[in-house]
Design an enzyme around this catalytic site. Structure first.
Site, mmCIF file in Angstrom:
data_model
loop_
_atom_site.group_PDB
_atom_site.id
_atom_site.type_symbol
_atom_site.label_atom_id
_atom_site.label_comp_id
_atom_site.label_asym_id
_atom_site.label_seq_id
_atom_site.Cartn_x
_atom_site.Cartn_y
_atom_site.Cartn_z
ATOM 1 N N GLY A 1 7.199 -6.478 0.306
ATOM 2 C CA GLY A 1 7.950 -5.226 0.351
ATOM 3 C C GLY A 1 8.574 -4.821 -0.966
ATOM 4 O O GLY A 1 9.287 -3.813 -1.027
ATOM 5 N N GLY B 1 2.531 -8.226 -1.896
ATOM 6 C CA GLY B 1 1.184 -7.764 -2.174
ATOM 7 C C GLY B 1 1.242 -6.676 -3.243
ATOM 8 O O GLY B 1 0.814 -6.844 -4.384
ATOM 9 N N ARG B 2 1.870 -5.562 -2.846
ATOM 10 C CA ARG B 2 1.926 -4.376 -3.695
ATOM 11 C C ARG B 2 2.404 -4.657 -5.117
ATOM 12 O O ARG B 2 1.785 -4.212 -6.089
ATOM 13 C CB ARG B 2 2.900 -3.385 -3.043
ATOM 14 C CG ARG B 2 2.928 -2.008 -3.651
ATOM 15 C CD ARG B 2 4.066 -1.171 -3.024
ATOM 16 N NE ARG B 2 4.115 -1.331 -1.588
ATOM 17 C CZ ARG B 2 3.401 -0.613 -0.714
ATOM 18 N NH1 ARG B 2 2.621 0.344 -1.151
ATOM 19 N NH2 ARG B 2 3.490 -0.840 0.590
ATOM 20 N N CYS C 1 -13.721 15.990 6.456
ATOM 21 C CA CYS C 1 -13.404 17.156 7.287
ATOM 22 C C CYS C 1 -12.052 16.932 7.942
ATOM 23 O O CYS C 1 -11.930 16.878 9.168
ATOM 24 C CB CYS C 1 -14.492 17.369 8.322
ATOM 25 S SG CYS C 1 -16.098 17.571 7.548
HETATM 26 C C1 LIG Z 1 2.013 -6.267 4.331
HETATM 27 C C2 LIG Z 1 2.759 -7.536 4.359
HETATM 28 C C3 LIG Z 1 3.160 -8.145 3.172
HETATM 29 C C4 LIG Z 1 2.971 -7.504 1.821
HETATM 30 O O1 LIG Z 1 3.666 -6.318 1.711
HETATM 31 P P1 LIG Z 1 3.768 -5.584 0.279
HETATM 32 O O2 LIG Z 1 4.492 -4.308 0.601
HETATM 33 O O3 LIG Z 1 2.380 -5.340 -0.155
HETATM 34 O O4 LIG Z 1 4.511 -6.476 -0.618
HETATM 35 C C5 LIG Z 1 3.766 -9.364 3.240
HETATM 36 N N1 LIG Z 1 3.984 -9.974 4.423
HETATM 37 C C6 LIG Z 1 3.620 -9.424 5.583
HETATM 38 C C7 LIG Z 1 3.869 -10.149 6.839
HETATM 39 C C8 LIG Z 1 3.000 -8.183 5.592
HETATM 40 O O5 LIG Z 1 2.645 -7.641 6.757
#
Ligand SMILES: *Cc1c(COP(=O)(O)O)cnc(C)c1O
Length: 432
Positions: A230, A274-275, A341
């Protein structure tokens, strides 16, 4: 108009476009590796610091393996993500399995790989044991409900489907302990794309507090707390990126204030971002196919929502650079569209940009996470290739583009083919 930097020049991209065609996502290896090292350095005070890269952000074996080389684990939430990790040699406690609404076979696979299992609900404990056995180590995901605000993207924790309530946590750890689980972790994730560093410090304080309470209630010593993902990224040119050193310092203070004896403090502080890890280091490169002037001015790309969903799905901002026109005045206003579309197939709405011509190369920024991976095949649009711009300046294709054969692979045309052959026998329209 503020600009965002690119890790390649126009002529470099033109060479790559000649070789691979557009559209494609390209990832900057050097940027990703340097970022990984910055994160680790910021948390070097933690005895057992771990980042579990959220595989769903960029589920490509080359990316997962590269991050594994940098010392990262992988956060998985599905069978495919587990298998991808297995196939690149990421197994055991290098995997955190944070799933929800989980099928039995996925728990079995996670157990087979020796992953750390993070349960999303109290009812999953008997489900896991019944279908996959008892793990030595276990983690539960806490949902603080009204105790925290979450943020606008993930919504209020109370409204989120994830995690256990506070009373359920006590019950869940108690029964896990009684059932013979030996080692414990504690997890939460209550924000997405959050740019306020205090959010993560407050989350750490909350988890340290809950870990201390559970120690007092049940005598459980937690080996780690997992602060989830997050962490946001500066999609807009004016946004400030999260300062790892800053959150690390705040978390360290909270850690030192944790109201338990030193020996009870968790050795591990984990994330599953992740992000923040790959997002800023990916770019969707596309060519302008058409210009259209009706009630508004449109620029149509050869990319569409199949390659990047975020703007269409939740109005997310992605910065756009028109290659070679970085210094031109942004005195035109365009909707930048794809070909689906669906009227929400737009990468930008009313965006000030330099004057665009058919054939221009357009770079959409910050597509390194939740970009290609969210793609879909609506309208029979095919997902594009992923390229890696390596640290030595060369380019490697790390996923080819889908073909029509891929798209049709799950369909059975055989009964129509026999009638086509029959037609061919009688029809004289085509010769040969
Ligand atoms: C999506 C997710 C993440 C990664 O979230 P980011 O916003 O990409 O950092 C980590 N843990 C869980 C359980 C997720 O669902």
């Amino acid at each position: 108009m503020r600009q965002k930097a690119l890790p390649f020049t126009k002529s470099q991209i033109e060479t790559i476009v000649k070789q691979f065609g557009t559209p494609f996502h390209i990832y900057d290896e050097r940027g990703i590796r340097e970022n990984a090292r910055r994160l680790k350095a910021a948390f070097s005070w933690v005895e057992d610091f771990r980042e579990y890269f959220a595989v769903k952000a960029t589920p490509n074996p080359h990316i997962v393996a590269m991050l594994h080389e940098e010392g990262f684990g992988a956060d998985c939430s599905s069978l495919a993500e587990l298998v991808l990790c297995e196939r690149v040699g990421v197994t055991g406690h290098d995997i955190m399995f944070t799933s929800n609404d989980t099928p039995a076979e996925e728990y079995r696979k996670a157990m087979e790989l020796g992953a750390i299992i993070n349960l999303d609900d109290i009812s999953h404990l008997p489900f896991l044991i019944k279908h996959a056995g008892l793990p030595e180590m276990l983690c539960f995901r806490y949902n603080p409900g009204d105790a925290r605000f979450g943020n606008s993207i993930i919504g209020k924790p109370r409204e989120a489907k994830y995690g256990l309530t506070r009373p359920q946590l006590t019950e869940a750890y108690r029964s896990a302990k009684e059932l013979g689980v030996k080692r414990f972790g504690l997890h939460t994730m209550i924000a997405s794309n959050e740019l306020d560093p205090t959010h993560f410090v407050e989350t750490a304080r909350m988890l340290f507090g809950v870990a201390a309470e559970l120690y007092n209630e049940l005598g459980i010593k937690f080996e780690f707390v997992n602060l989830g993902g997050g962490v946001g990224i500066p999609y807009k040119p004016g946004d400030k990126s999260i300062d790892y050193e800053g959150i690390s310092a705040g978390i360290r203070e909270e850690y030192n204030c944790m109201p338990v004896p030193d020996s009870v403090r968790p050795r591990g502080i984990y994330f599953e971002m992740g992000r923040a890890i790959t997002g800023p280091y990916g770019f969707l490169v596309s060519t302008v196919l058409h210009k259209k002037e009706t009630y508004k001015d449109y620029v149509g790309l050869d990319a569409c929502m199949a390659h990047l969903m975020r703007p269409g799905m939740y109005g997310a901002y992605h910065h756009i650079t028109v290659l070679g026109k970085e210094d031109w005045p942004h005195d035109h206003t365009y909707d930048v569209t794809g070909s689906l579309c669906e009227n929400n197939d737009k990468f930008a709405i009313d965006r000030p940009l330099p004057e665009i011509e058919v054939g221009d190369i357009v770079v959409i920024h910050d597509t390194g996470a939740h970009g290609h991976s969210m793609g879909f095949n609506y309208n029979g649009r095919l997902r594009c290739a992923e390229l890696l711009l390596k640290a030595d300046g060369t380019v490697k294709m790390i996923r080819r583009a889908e073909s029509l054969d891929d798209y049709f692979a799950t369909l059975d045309f055989s009964e129509f083919e026999s009638s086509r052959e029959a037609n061919c026998a009688t029809c004289k329209r085509c010769v040969g």
